[in-house]
Design a protein around this motif. Structure first.
Motif, PDB file in Angstrom:
ATOM      1  N   LEU A   1      -0.489  19.073  30.147  1.00  0.00           N
ATOM      2  CA  LEU A   1      -0.765  19.437  28.755  1.00  0.00           C
ATOM      3  C   LEU A   1      -2.122  18.900  28.338  1.00  0.00           C
ATOM      4  CD1 LEU A   1       2.666  18.709  26.994  1.00  0.00           C
ATOM      5  CD2 LEU A   1       1.878  20.827  28.068  1.00  0.00           C
TER       6      LEU A   1
ATOM      7  N   VAL B   1      -2.209  19.521  23.098  1.00  0.00           N
ATOM      8  CA  VAL B   1      -1.216  20.411  22.483  1.00  0.00           C
ATOM      9  C   VAL B   1      -0.850  19.918  21.083  1.00  0.00           C
ATOM     10  CG1 VAL B   1       1.206  21.165  22.590  1.00  0.00           C
ATOM     11  CG2 VAL B   1      -0.248  21.273  24.636  1.00  0.00           C
TER      12      VAL B   1
ATOM     13  N   LEU C   1       8.062  28.915  21.541  1.00  0.00           N
ATOM     14  CA  LEU C   1       6.937  28.528  22.387  1.00  0.00           C
ATOM     15  C   LEU C   1       7.023  29.394  23.632  1.00  0.00           C
ATOM     16  CD1 LEU C   1       4.551  26.595  22.998  1.00  0.00           C
ATOM     17  CD2 LEU C   1       6.221  25.049  24.052  1.00  0.00           C
TER      18      LEU C   1
ATOM     19  N   LYS D   1       5.541  24.660  29.102  1.00  0.00           N
ATOM     20  CA  LYS D   1       6.576  24.781  28.066  1.00  0.00           C
ATOM     21  C   LYS D   1       7.635  23.688  28.215  1.00  0.00           C
ATOM     22  CE  LYS D   1       7.802  29.028  29.098  1.00  0.00           C
ATOM     23  NZ  LYS D   1       6.976  29.196  30.328  1.00  0.00           N
TER      24      LYS D   1
ATOM     25  N   THR E   1       6.407  20.230  27.456  1.00  0.00           N
ATOM     26  CA  THR E   1       6.338  19.980  26.015  1.00  0.00           C
ATOM     27  C   THR E   1       7.687  19.522  25.487  1.00  0.00           C
ATOM     28  OG1 THR E   1       4.580  21.639  25.771  1.00  0.00           O
ATOM     29  CG2 THR E   1       5.779  21.017  23.773  1.00  0.00           C
TER      30      THR E   1
ATOM     31  N   TYR F   1       4.121  29.953  19.055  1.00  0.00           N
ATOM     32  CA  TYR F   1       2.913  29.483  19.728  1.00  0.00           C
ATOM     33  C   TYR F   1       2.895  30.079  21.127  1.00  0.00           C
ATOM     34  CZ  TYR F   1       2.786  25.860  16.091  1.00  0.00           C
ATOM     35  OH  TYR F   1       2.753  25.196  14.881  1.00  0.00           O
TER      36      TYR F   1
ATOM     37  N   ILE G   1       1.345  29.375  24.861  1.00  0.00           N
ATOM     38  CA  ILE G   1       0.749  28.321  25.665  1.00  0.00           C
ATOM     39  C   ILE G   1       0.374  28.877  27.034  1.00  0.00           C
ATOM     40  CG2 ILE G   1       3.022  27.483  26.452  1.00  0.00           C
ATOM     41  CD1 ILE G   1       1.801  24.643  26.441  1.00  0.00           C
ATOM     42  N   GLU G   2      -0.822  28.574  27.472  1.00  0.00           N
ATOM     43  CA  GLU G   2      -1.304  28.986  28.794  1.00  0.00           C
ATOM     44  C   GLU G   2      -2.074  27.828  29.409  1.00  0.00           C
ATOM     45  OE1 GLU G   2      -3.663  32.480  28.386  1.00  0.00           O
ATOM     46  OE2 GLU G   2      -1.983  33.763  27.784  1.00  0.00           O
TER      47      GLU G   2
ATOM     48  N   ARG H   1      -2.480  24.654  27.376  1.00  0.00           N
ATOM     49  CA  ARG H   1      -3.193  24.669  26.105  1.00  0.00           C
ATOM     50  C   ARG H   1      -2.600  25.728  25.177  1.00  0.00           C
ATOM     51  NH1 ARG H   1      -7.220  23.523  29.957  1.00  0.00           N
ATOM     52  NH2 ARG H   1      -8.654  21.827  29.360  1.00  0.00           N
ATOM     53  N   ILE H   2      -2.505  25.417  23.898  1.00  0.00           N
ATOM     54  CA  ILE H   2      -2.073  26.406  22.911  1.00  0.00           C
ATOM     55  C   ILE H   2      -3.222  27.385  22.689  1.00  0.00           C
ATOM     56  CG2 ILE H   2      -1.307  26.808  20.545  1.00  0.00           C
ATOM     57  CD1 ILE H   2       0.794  25.371  22.217  1.00  0.00           C
TER      58      ILE H   2
ATOM     59  N   GLU I   1      -1.236  31.321  17.875  1.00  0.00           N
ATOM     60  CA  GLU I   1      -0.280  30.804  16.898  1.00  0.00           C
ATOM     61  C   GLU I   1      -0.170  31.799  15.760  1.00  0.00           C
ATOM     62  OE1 GLU I   1      -0.014  27.140  13.637  1.00  0.00           O
ATOM     63  OE2 GLU I   1      -1.568  27.127  15.183  1.00  0.00           O
TER      64      GLU I   1
END
Length: 233
Positions: free
Chosen positions: A17, A20, A32, A40, A43, A205, A207-208, A211-212, A215
């Motif tokens: 992460l 984030v 998410l 994911k 997180t 959100y 996430i890839e 990183r977000i 959104e």
């Protein structure tokens, strides 16, 4: 309610992460979404206290979670359902549910909460004396969610609840998630079924690579060309 700010995390020398930040408000249903390996589940592990961040902060109801052990985080009202609907296969449905009510607050309301869980999932009541190992995949997922609800969560973390389920069962599970949220439990939903998750969520959100990258409301993200091309075909 829940706030992650600038969280970095990983496993030994592997950072997963990167900065984030996300939030879940009181009574919200937030998704998410993202591809395999995006971060994911990591997180969720940060929020649950199973993994500690190397930078950034995690707060719940104004309290810092970064240093709290996992069992204290459950007592504070955050409960996670792991991917695959893991249950104690040698125990009955009812015994599995009773195990969920292990905190002092949950034990006091165990019978009332059990009635609520059986109202949400009538199939579990029908099978309450049956060994959990004999349940179908969809029934095990219902049991895993029901067991989490026995802990009286204020925030329910769901990790891939549709994993391995037939489409008709996925629809049923998502209907139950919506009903749980309508009854006042905030939900953070991690899901690879991007369309279903965004249709269900109030906010989401994307996430890839840890990183977000997106959104917005579920409806808004469904209309984004980048999201449609990457996840919806």
């Amino acid at each position: 309610m829940l706030e992650l700010e600038g969280v970095n995390a990983g496993y030994k020398d592997l950072q997963v992460l990167w900065g984030v930040s996300l939030r879940v408000g009181e009574g919200e249903l937030v998704a998410l979404v993202g591809p395999n390996g995006a971060g994911k589940t990591t997180t969720l592990r940060i929020i649950s206290g199973l993994l500690k961040p190397t930078a950034g902060s995690v707060r719940f109801l104004g309290r810092q979670l970064d240093k709290e052990p996992a069992h204290r985080i459950v007592e504070m009202g955050i409960v996670q359902v792991p991917e695959g609907g893991r249950v104690f296969t040698g125990m009955s449905v009812q015994e599995n549910l009773e195990l969920g009510a292990f905190t002092a607050r949950a034990r006091k309301e165990k019978e009332q909460t059990m009635k609520w869980v059986y109202q949400l999932f009538p199939r579990l009541e029908e099978r309450r004396h049956q060994r959990a190992g004999t349940l179908s995949g969809g029934e095990r997922q219902m049991l895993a969610i029901g067991r989490a609800l026995m802990a009286k969560p204020r925030l329910l973390l769901l990790d891939e609840p549709s994993f391995g389920l037939a489409p008709i069962l996925v629809e049923q599970i998502f209907e139950m998630i919506a009903e749980i949220n309508r009854q006042g439990v905030a939900v953070l939903l991690v899901e690879q079924n991007v369309r279903a998750a965004l249709e269900l969520a109030q906010r989401a959100y994307v996430i890839e690579n840890g990183r977000i990258v997106g959104e917005g409301s579920g409806d808004a993200l469904l209309s984004f060309e980048s999201v449609r091309s990457a996840y919806l075909g």
